[in-house]
Every structure is written in structure tokens, then in C-alpha cells.
Design a protein around this motif. Sequence first.
Motif, PDB file in Angstrom:
ATOM      1  N   ASP A 297       0.853  -1.185   0.000  1.00 28.02           N
ATOM      2  CA  ASP A 297       0.000   0.000   0.000  1.00 28.02           C
ATOM      3  C   ASP A 297       0.888   1.233   0.000  1.00 28.02           C
ATOM      4  N   ASP A 298       0.935   1.911  -1.133  1.00 30.72           N
ATOM      5  CA  ASP A 298       1.761   3.110  -1.241  1.00 30.72           C
ATOM      6  C   ASP A 298       0.933   4.379  -1.058  1.00 30.72           C
ATOM      7  N   GLY A 299      -0.314   4.218  -0.619  1.00 28.99           N
ATOM      8  CA  GLY A 299      -1.192   5.357  -0.428  1.00 28.99           C
ATOM      9  C   GLY A 299      -1.920   5.773  -1.687  1.00 28.99           C
ATOM     10  N   LEU A 300      -1.586   5.164  -2.803  1.00 29.24           N
ATOM     11  CA  LEU A 300      -2.210   5.509  -4.075  1.00 29.24           C
ATOM     12  C   LEU A 300      -3.031   4.361  -4.647  1.00 29.24           C
ATOM     13  N   GLN A 301      -3.179   3.299  -3.874  1.00 31.38           N
ATOM     14  CA  GLN A 301      -3.887   2.114  -4.358  1.00 31.38           C
ATOM     15  C   GLN A 301      -5.346   2.435  -4.653  1.00 31.38           C
ATOM     16  N   ARG A 302      -5.848   1.870  -5.728  1.00 30.39           N
ATOM     17  CA  ARG A 302      -7.254   1.975  -6.089  1.00 30.39           C
ATOM     18  C   ARG A 302      -7.775   0.557  -6.296  1.00 30.39           C
ATOM     19  N   ALA A 303      -8.951   0.307  -5.775  1.00 24.58           N
ATOM     20  CA  ALA A 303      -9.536  -1.023  -5.884  1.00 24.58           C
ATOM     21  C   ALA A 303     -10.553  -1.063  -7.019  1.00 24.58           C
ATOM     22  N   ASP A 304     -10.630  -2.212  -7.691  1.00 23.11           N
ATOM     23  CA  ASP A 304     -11.596  -2.416  -8.767  1.00 23.11           C
ATOM     24  C   ASP A 304     -12.964  -2.828  -8.224  1.00 23.11           C
ATOM     25  N   ALA A 305     -13.007  -3.305  -6.982  1.00 17.52           N
ATOM     26  CA  ALA A 305     -14.255  -3.771  -6.372  1.00 17.52           C
ATOM     27  C   ALA A 305     -14.301  -3.309  -4.928  1.00 17.52           C
ATOM     28  N   PRO A 306     -15.496  -3.179  -4.362  1.00 15.91           N
ATOM     29  CA  PRO A 306     -15.585  -2.808  -2.951  1.00 15.91           C
ATOM     30  C   PRO A 306     -15.105  -3.957  -2.062  1.00 15.91           C
ATOM     31  N   PRO A 307     -14.744  -3.671  -0.814  1.00 15.36           N
ATOM     32  CA  PRO A 307     -14.341  -4.749   0.094  1.00 15.36           C
ATOM     33  C   PRO A 307     -15.474  -5.753   0.275  1.00 15.36           C
ATOM     34  N   PRO A 308     -15.140  -7.000   0.567  1.00 10.23           N
ATOM     35  CA  PRO A 308     -16.185  -8.005   0.766  1.00 10.23           C
ATOM     36  C   PRO A 308     -16.985  -7.698   2.022  1.00 10.23           C
ATOM     37  N   ARG A 309     -18.225  -8.169   2.042  1.00 10.38           N
ATOM     38  CA  ARG A 309     -19.067  -7.975   3.217  1.00 10.38           C
ATOM     39  C   ARG A 309     -18.657  -8.935   4.321  1.00 10.38           C
ATOM     40  N   THR A 310     -18.834  -8.519   5.564  1.00 11.60           N
ATOM     41  CA  THR A 310     -18.530  -9.387   6.699  1.00 11.60           C
ATOM     42  C   THR A 310     -19.673 -10.374   6.899  1.00 11.60           C
ATOM     43  N   GLN A 311     -19.429 -11.394   7.707  1.00 16.21           N
ATOM     44  CA  GLN A 311     -20.489 -12.360   7.992  1.00 16.21           C
ATOM     45  C   GLN A 311     -21.649 -11.685   8.715  1.00 16.21           C
ATOM     46  N   ALA A 312     -21.361 -10.730   9.584  1.00 23.73           N
ATOM     47  CA  ALA A 312     -22.425 -10.028  10.295  1.00 23.73           C
ATOM     48  C   ALA A 312     -23.286  -9.227   9.326  1.00 23.73           C
ATOM     49  N   GLU A 313     -22.664  -8.608   8.338  1.00 24.29           N
ATOM     50  CA  GLU A 313     -23.436  -7.862   7.340  1.00 24.29           C
ATOM     51  C   GLU A 313     -24.314  -8.784   6.519  1.00 24.29           C
ATOM     52  N   GLU A 314     -23.789  -9.947   6.163  1.00 27.45           N
ATOM     53  CA  GLU A 314     -24.576 -10.898   5.386  1.00 27.45           C
ATOM     54  C   GLU A 314     -25.716 -11.479   6.214  1.00 27.45           C
ATOM     55  N   ALA A 315     -25.484 -11.745   7.499  1.00 25.13           N
ATOM     56  CA  ALA A 315     -26.511 -12.312   8.361  1.00 25.13           C
ATOM     57  C   ALA A 315     -27.596 -11.295   8.684  1.00 25.13           C
ATOM     58  N   SER A 316     -27.273 -10.042   8.672  1.00 25.45           N
ATOM     59  CA  SER A 316     -28.263  -9.029   9.050  1.00 25.45           C
ATOM     60  C   SER A 316     -29.426  -8.974   8.066  1.00 25.45           C
ATOM     61  N   GLU A 317     -29.221  -9.383   6.825  1.00 33.23           N
ATOM     62  CA  GLU A 317     -30.324  -9.418   5.860  1.00 33.23           C
ATOM     63  C   GLU A 317     -31.317 -10.521   6.197  1.00 33.23           C
ATOM     64  N   ALA A 318     -30.820 -11.668   6.644  1.00 32.86           N
ATOM     65  CA  ALA A 318     -31.693 -12.802   6.959  1.00 32.86           C
ATOM     66  C   ALA A 318     -32.331 -12.647   8.332  1.00 32.86           C
ATOM     67  N   THR A 319     -31.594 -12.113   9.277  1.00 33.23           N
ATOM     68  CA  THR A 319     -32.086 -11.950  10.629  1.00 33.23           C
ATOM     69  C   THR A 319     -31.795 -10.539  11.111  1.00 33.23           C
ATOM     70  N   PRO A 320     -32.601  -9.551  10.710  1.00 35.83           N
ATOM     71  CA  PRO A 320     -32.337  -8.161  11.113  1.00 35.83           C
ATOM     72  C   PRO A 320     -32.220  -8.024  12.619  1.00 35.83           C
ATOM     73  N   GLY A 321     -31.222  -7.310  13.040  1.00 34.47           N
ATOM     74  CA  GLY A 321     -31.024  -7.068  14.469  1.00 34.47           C
ATOM     75  C   GLY A 321     -30.153  -8.092  15.162  1.00 34.47           C
ATOM     76  N   MET A 322     -30.072  -9.306  14.638  1.00 34.65           N
ATOM     77  CA  MET A 322     -29.287 -10.348  15.295  1.00 34.65           C
ATOM     78  C   MET A 322     -27.794 -10.046  15.208  1.00 34.65           C
ATOM     79  N   ALA A 323     -27.352  -9.472  14.124  1.00 37.75           N
ATOM     80  CA  ALA A 323     -25.931  -9.171  13.971  1.00 37.75           C
ATOM     81  C   ALA A 323     -25.492  -8.146  15.005  1.00 37.75           C
ATOM     82  N   ALA A 324     -26.372  -7.249  15.377  1.00 41.61           N
ATOM     83  CA  ALA A 324     -26.025  -6.229  16.358  1.00 41.61           C
ATOM     84  C   ALA A 324     -25.935  -6.794  17.772  1.00 41.61           C
ATOM     85  N   LYS A 325     -26.598  -7.925  18.028  1.00 43.07           N
ATOM     86  CA  LYS A 325     -26.614  -8.512  19.369  1.00 43.07           C
ATOM     87  C   LYS A 325     -25.380  -9.334  19.667  1.00 43.07           C
ATOM     88  N   THR A 326     -24.629  -9.720  18.641  1.00 43.75           N
ATOM     89  CA  THR A 326     -23.461 -10.567  18.865  1.00 43.75           C
ATOM     90  C   THR A 326     -22.249  -9.762  19.199  1.00 43.75           C
TER      91      THR A 326
END
Length: 79
Positions: free
Chosen positions: A50-79
Amino acid sequence: MKFYEVLVGGDEGPQRRLRVASPTDVQAADAAATLMRTHEAILSIRQSPDDGLQRADAPPPRTQAEEASEATPGMAAKT
């Protein structure tokens, strides 16, 4: 967040280099998968400095908590 260069392509077809930001190389594969075309495979993954000039072609991957929040809203926040 680290930057990775993911080489994708087919056995006989052209190869492409994708740059993604990710905490790990495994998650870098997940981020690159969103940009891959039919019949492409991941050929290699390597961390880029990382030279401070890096550009990504795609956004960072979603975390497991972000993916679980769609199926069980609110549960990701409780863990």
C-alpha cells in the motif's frame, strides 16, 4: 485493510488482474468474484504494498455479520 492483486482467467483465454481491498486473501477472492466473468477462475492472489495511491476495482467483501443481518435483522447487532 490490505490490497490484493487477483489474477483471473481461463486455461486458454486471456488473463486479467483485479485489485481489491480486503482484510484477508480469502476475502479478497470473495471481492474479486463479483468482477469475474463466466468460465474465469482465480489463478493467483498476492498482497500488494500500500503506497497510499492504491485503487480497488471492487468494494471490500461484506462481513459475515453484514450478510446475516439481511436474513435476521437485528441479530448481527446482538453478537
